[in-house]
Write a protein that holds these residues in place. Structure first.
Motif, PDB file in Angstrom:
ATOM      1  N   MET A  97       0.776  -0.881  -0.141  1.00 61.17           N
ATOM      2  CA  MET A  97      -0.251  -0.090  -0.241  1.00 61.17           C
ATOM      3  C   MET A  97       0.605   1.095   0.035  1.00 61.17           C
ATOM      4  O   MET A  97       1.886   1.451   0.530  1.00 61.17           O
ATOM      5  CB  MET A  97      -0.879  -0.047   0.872  1.00 61.17           C
ATOM      6  N   MET A  98       0.438   2.443  -0.313  1.00 59.39           N
ATOM      7  CA  MET A  98       1.072   4.038  -0.464  1.00 59.39           C
ATOM      8  C   MET A  98       0.478   4.841   0.193  1.00 59.39           C
ATOM      9  O   MET A  98      -0.477   4.544  -0.572  1.00 59.39           O
ATOM     10  CB  MET A  98       1.824   3.298  -1.554  1.00 59.39           C
ATOM     11  N   ALA A  99       0.467   5.556   0.931  1.00 55.40           N
ATOM     12  CA  ALA A  99      -0.240   6.395   0.921  1.00 55.40           C
ATOM     13  C   ALA A  99       0.275   7.779  -0.132  1.00 55.40           C
ATOM     14  O   ALA A  99       0.626   7.768  -0.918  1.00 55.40           O
ATOM     15  CB  ALA A  99       0.273   7.464   2.188  1.00 55.40           C
ATOM     16  N   LEU A 100      -1.279   8.415  -0.552  1.00 52.58           N
ATOM     17  CA  LEU A 100      -1.225   9.637  -1.895  1.00 52.58           C
ATOM     18  C   LEU A 100      -0.440   9.984  -1.202  1.00 52.58           C
ATOM     19  O   LEU A 100       0.095  11.390  -2.515  1.00 52.58           O
ATOM     20  CB  LEU A 100      -2.798   9.278  -2.148  1.00 52.58           C
ATOM     21  N   ASP A 101      -0.482  10.932  -0.527  1.00 53.37           N
ATOM     22  CA  ASP A 101       0.100  11.969   0.367  1.00 53.37           C
ATOM     23  C   ASP A 101       0.963  11.729   1.447  1.00 53.37           C
ATOM     24  O   ASP A 101       0.795  10.955   1.811  1.00 53.37           O
ATOM     25  CB  ASP A 101      -0.569  13.700   0.250  1.00 53.37           C
ATOM     26  N   GLU A 102       1.365  13.099   1.609  1.00 54.18           N
ATOM     27  CA  GLU A 102       2.486  12.708   3.172  1.00 54.18           C
ATOM     28  C   GLU A 102       1.653  12.611   4.739  1.00 54.18           C
ATOM     29  O   GLU A 102       1.471  11.895   5.340  1.00 54.18           O
ATOM     30  CB  GLU A 102       3.426  13.767   3.598  1.00 54.18           C
ATOM     31  N   GLY A 103       0.543  13.506   4.455  1.00 52.66           N
ATOM     32  CA  GLY A 103      -1.142  13.196   5.732  1.00 52.66           C
ATOM     33  C   GLY A 103      -0.960  12.740   5.759  1.00 52.66           C
ATOM     34  O   GLY A 103      -1.947  12.059   6.747  1.00 52.66           O
ATOM     35  N   ALA A 104      -1.571  11.548   4.585  1.00 56.61           N
ATOM     36  CA  ALA A 104      -2.235   9.751   4.931  1.00 56.61           C
ATOM     37  C   ALA A 104      -0.528   9.233   5.276  1.00 56.61           C
ATOM     38  O   ALA A 104      -1.515   8.095   5.585  1.00 56.61           O
ATOM     39  CB  ALA A 104      -2.596  10.083   3.368  1.00 56.61           C
ATOM     40  N   LEU A 123       3.725  -0.872   3.962  1.00 57.42           N
ATOM     41  CA  LEU A 123       3.349   0.254   3.136  1.00 57.42           C
ATOM     42  C   LEU A 123       4.576   0.112   2.493  1.00 57.42           C
ATOM     43  O   LEU A 123       6.083   0.494   2.930  1.00 57.42           O
ATOM     44  CB  LEU A 123       3.675   1.183   4.397  1.00 57.42           C
ATOM     45  N   SER A 124       5.070   0.703   1.096  1.00 52.88           N
ATOM     46  CA  SER A 124       5.677   1.046  -0.002  1.00 52.88           C
ATOM     47  C   SER A 124       5.962   2.708  -0.126  1.00 52.88           C
ATOM     48  O   SER A 124       4.889   3.288   0.632  1.00 52.88           O
ATOM     49  CB  SER A 124       5.075   0.613  -1.561  1.00 52.88           C
ATOM     50  N   ASP A 125       6.698   3.006  -0.657  1.00 53.24           N
ATOM     51  CA  ASP A 125       7.071   4.561  -0.615  1.00 53.24           C
ATOM     52  C   ASP A 125       7.059   5.434  -2.246  1.00 53.24           C
ATOM     53  O   ASP A 125       6.438   5.686  -2.185  1.00 53.24           O
ATOM     54  CB  ASP A 125       8.649   4.765  -0.326  1.00 53.24           C
ATOM     55  N   ASP A 126       6.933   3.738  -3.721  1.00 56.22           N
ATOM     56  CA  ASP A 126       6.446   3.669  -4.579  1.00 56.22           C
ATOM     57  C   ASP A 126       5.924   2.931  -5.062  1.00 56.22           C
ATOM     58  O   ASP A 126       6.384   1.678  -5.385  1.00 56.22           O
ATOM     59  CB  ASP A 126       7.917   4.263  -5.294  1.00 56.22           C
ATOM     60  N   VAL A 127       4.642   2.815  -4.610  1.00 55.35           N
ATOM     61  CA  VAL A 127       3.369   1.473  -5.037  1.00 55.35           C
ATOM     62  C   VAL A 127       3.767   1.428  -6.106  1.00 55.35           C
ATOM     63  O   VAL A 127       4.113   0.160  -6.963  1.00 55.35           O
ATOM     64  CB  VAL A 127       2.210   1.600  -4.512  1.00 55.35           C
ATOM     65  N   LEU A 128       4.109   2.511  -7.607  1.00 59.77           N
ATOM     66  CA  LEU A 128       4.104   1.766  -8.778  1.00 59.77           C
ATOM     67  C   LEU A 128       5.748   1.178  -9.184  1.00 59.77           C
ATOM     68  O   LEU A 128       5.468   0.298 -10.183  1.00 59.77           O
ATOM     69  CB  LEU A 128       3.762   3.378  -9.817  1.00 59.77           C
ATOM     70  N   ILE A 129       6.160   1.635  -8.576  1.00 54.32           N
ATOM     71  CA  ILE A 129       7.754   0.105  -9.213  1.00 54.32           C
ATOM     72  C   ILE A 129       7.582  -1.200  -7.971  1.00 54.32           C
ATOM     73  O   ILE A 129       7.748  -2.199  -8.958  1.00 54.32           O
ATOM     74  CB  ILE A 129       8.790   1.366  -8.010  1.00 54.32           C
ATOM     75  N   ASP A 130       6.527  -1.414  -7.835  1.00 47.65           N
ATOM     76  CA  ASP A 130       6.052  -2.483  -7.487  1.00 47.65           C
ATOM     77  C   ASP A 130       5.060  -2.910  -7.627  1.00 47.65           C
ATOM     78  O   ASP A 130       5.527  -4.533  -8.086  1.00 47.65           O
ATOM     79  CB  ASP A 130       5.132  -2.659  -5.806  1.00 47.65           C
TER      80      ASP A 130
END
Length: 71
Positions: A2-9, A29-36
């Motif tokens: 999963m990835m948060a769409l913005d830092e606030g989330a 929790l991924s830093d960049d889910v698109l890479i995954d």
């Protein structure tokens, strides 16, 4: 993954990952889910055809030297 769409989330996403892990899911929790996602696409592209042709699971393909040579 999963990835948060913005830092606030991010904190909320981290809590959700913790809850999912607590009930037995393998959540990360991924830093960049698109890479995954693209890594998964590449993995599937490389192995799905081989598993379909051989009738083996991914683990089965990896356990045979002939399969590894084919890949």
């Amino acid at each position: 993954k999963m990835m948060a769409l913005d830092e606030g989330a991010r904190e909320t996403a981290a809590r959700l990952v913790g809850l999912l892990c607590a009930v037995g899911h393998n959540a990360i929790l991924s830093d960049d889910v698109l890479i995954d996602i693209w890594e998964k696409v590449a993995f599937n592209a490389a192995l799905n055809t081989t598993t379909a042709i051989t009738g083996l699971t991914v683990g089965g393909v990896g356990s045979l030297s002939e399969s590894r040579q084919l890949l």
